[in-house]
Write a protein that holds these residues in place. Structure first.
Motif, mmCIF file in Angstrom:
data_model
loop_
_atom_site.group_PDB
_atom_site.id
_atom_site.type_symbol
_atom_site.label_atom_id
_atom_site.label_comp_id
_atom_site.label_asym_id
_atom_site.label_seq_id
_atom_site.Cartn_x
_atom_site.Cartn_y
_atom_site.Cartn_z
ATOM 1 N N TYR A 43 0.835 -1.203 0.000
ATOM 2 C CA TYR A 43 0.000 0.000 0.000
ATOM 3 C C TYR A 43 0.874 1.259 0.000
ATOM 4 O O TYR A 43 0.622 2.205 -0.752
ATOM 5 N N ILE A 44 1.911 1.265 0.813
ATOM 6 C CA ILE A 44 2.821 2.416 0.876
ATOM 7 C C ILE A 44 3.516 2.617 -0.468
ATOM 8 O O ILE A 44 3.615 3.747 -0.968
ATOM 9 N N GLN A 46 2.446 1.731 -3.445
ATOM 10 C CA GLN A 46 1.442 2.220 -4.393
ATOM 11 C C GLN A 46 1.172 3.704 -4.156
ATOM 12 O O GLN A 46 1.101 4.493 -5.089
ATOM 13 N N TYR A 47 1.042 4.095 -2.903
ATOM 14 C CA TYR A 47 0.787 5.499 -2.576
ATOM 15 C C TYR A 47 1.957 6.374 -3.025
ATOM 16 O O TYR A 47 1.755 7.439 -3.611
ATOM 17 N N GLU A 48 3.173 5.925 -2.763
ATOM 18 C CA GLU A 48 4.340 6.711 -3.170
ATOM 19 C C GLU A 48 4.421 6.829 -4.686
ATOM 20 O O GLU A 48 4.770 7.877 -5.215
ATOM 21 N N TRP A 49 4.078 5.756 -5.415
ATOM 22 C CA TRP A 49 4.061 5.806 -6.873
ATOM 23 C C TRP A 49 3.021 6.827 -7.340
ATOM 24 O O TRP A 49 3.291 7.648 -8.204
ATOM 25 N N MET A 50 1.826 6.786 -6.739
ATOM 26 C CA MET A 50 0.770 7.727 -7.118
ATOM 27 C C MET A 50 1.160 9.161 -6.794
ATOM 28 O O MET A 50 0.779 10.085 -7.502
ATOM 29 N N SER A 51 1.911 9.345 -5.734
ATOM 30 C CA SER A 51 2.299 10.693 -5.322
ATOM 31 C C SER A 51 3.242 11.347 -6.319
ATOM 32 O O SER A 51 3.423 12.559 -6.297
ATOM 33 N N LYS A 114 -4.588 12.733 -9.799
ATOM 34 C CA LYS A 114 -4.379 12.137 -8.477
ATOM 35 C C LYS A 114 -5.384 12.696 -7.476
ATOM 36 O O LYS A 114 -5.958 11.961 -6.671
ATOM 37 N N ASP A 117 -8.754 11.113 -8.104
ATOM 38 C CA ASP A 117 -8.698 9.726 -7.650
ATOM 39 C C ASP A 117 -8.836 9.641 -6.130
ATOM 40 O O ASP A 117 -9.609 8.831 -5.607
ATOM 41 N N GLU A 118 -8.115 10.479 -5.421
ATOM 42 C CA GLU A 118 -8.161 10.446 -3.957
ATOM 43 C C GLU A 118 -9.519 10.884 -3.422
ATOM 44 O O GLU A 118 -9.991 10.351 -2.418
#
Length: 140
Positions: A43-44, A46-51, A114, A117-118
């Motif tokens: 999860y972390i 994926q979140y960092e990639w999205m960021s 992003k 999406d969020e």
């Protein structure tokens, strides 16, 4: 170097925990805790990639949600209207009596994508959100 472990408590619906236990058993985890740690790491990541989504991007956001949740269908539509300059098309289908699937096709600034999406992820009653992006064709 071993890190100190912290204990936490998590409340989950039976069906979700049963599915998780089945997966971690099938993958050979030594404990539920190890499966949870691995899931949190994923999860972390994926979140960092999205960021890191910047610049012009094209792609889709796929969402599944319970349209019987009061106000949810309107909230999903309102968010899409807020980003109408990014959205090129969307497809909406009924999966069953309660659940809908939408695929939103976009082309625009990555940081705004992003953000959209969020906002969709944060809605109560949304069961699944998956963002897929790519650079525009001229950059591939």
């Amino acid at each position: 170097m071993e890190q100190e472990l912290m204990r936490i408590g998590v409340s989950l619906p039976d069906n979700l925990l049963n599915k998780f236990d089945s997966i971690i058993e099938g993958r050979g985890y030594s404990s539920r805790s190890e499966g949870i740690r691995d899931s949190i790491r994923t999860y972390i990541n994926q979140y960092e990639w999205m960021s890191d989504i910047r610049g012009r991007r094209v792609g889709t956001i796929t969402i599944i949600y319970d349209h019987t949740k009061r106000g949810l269908s309107n909230a999903v539509a309102d968010i899409q209207h807020d980003y109408s300059d990014l959205i090129k098309s969307s497809v909406h289908i009924h999966l069953d009596h309660d659940n809908c699937l939408e695929v939103i096709i976009f082309d625009g600034e990555g940081e705004l994508i992003k953000e959209m999406d969020e906002r969709l992820m944060a809605l109560k009653g949304v069961k699944y959100v998956k963002l897929n992006t790519a650079p525009p064709a001229e950059k591939i």
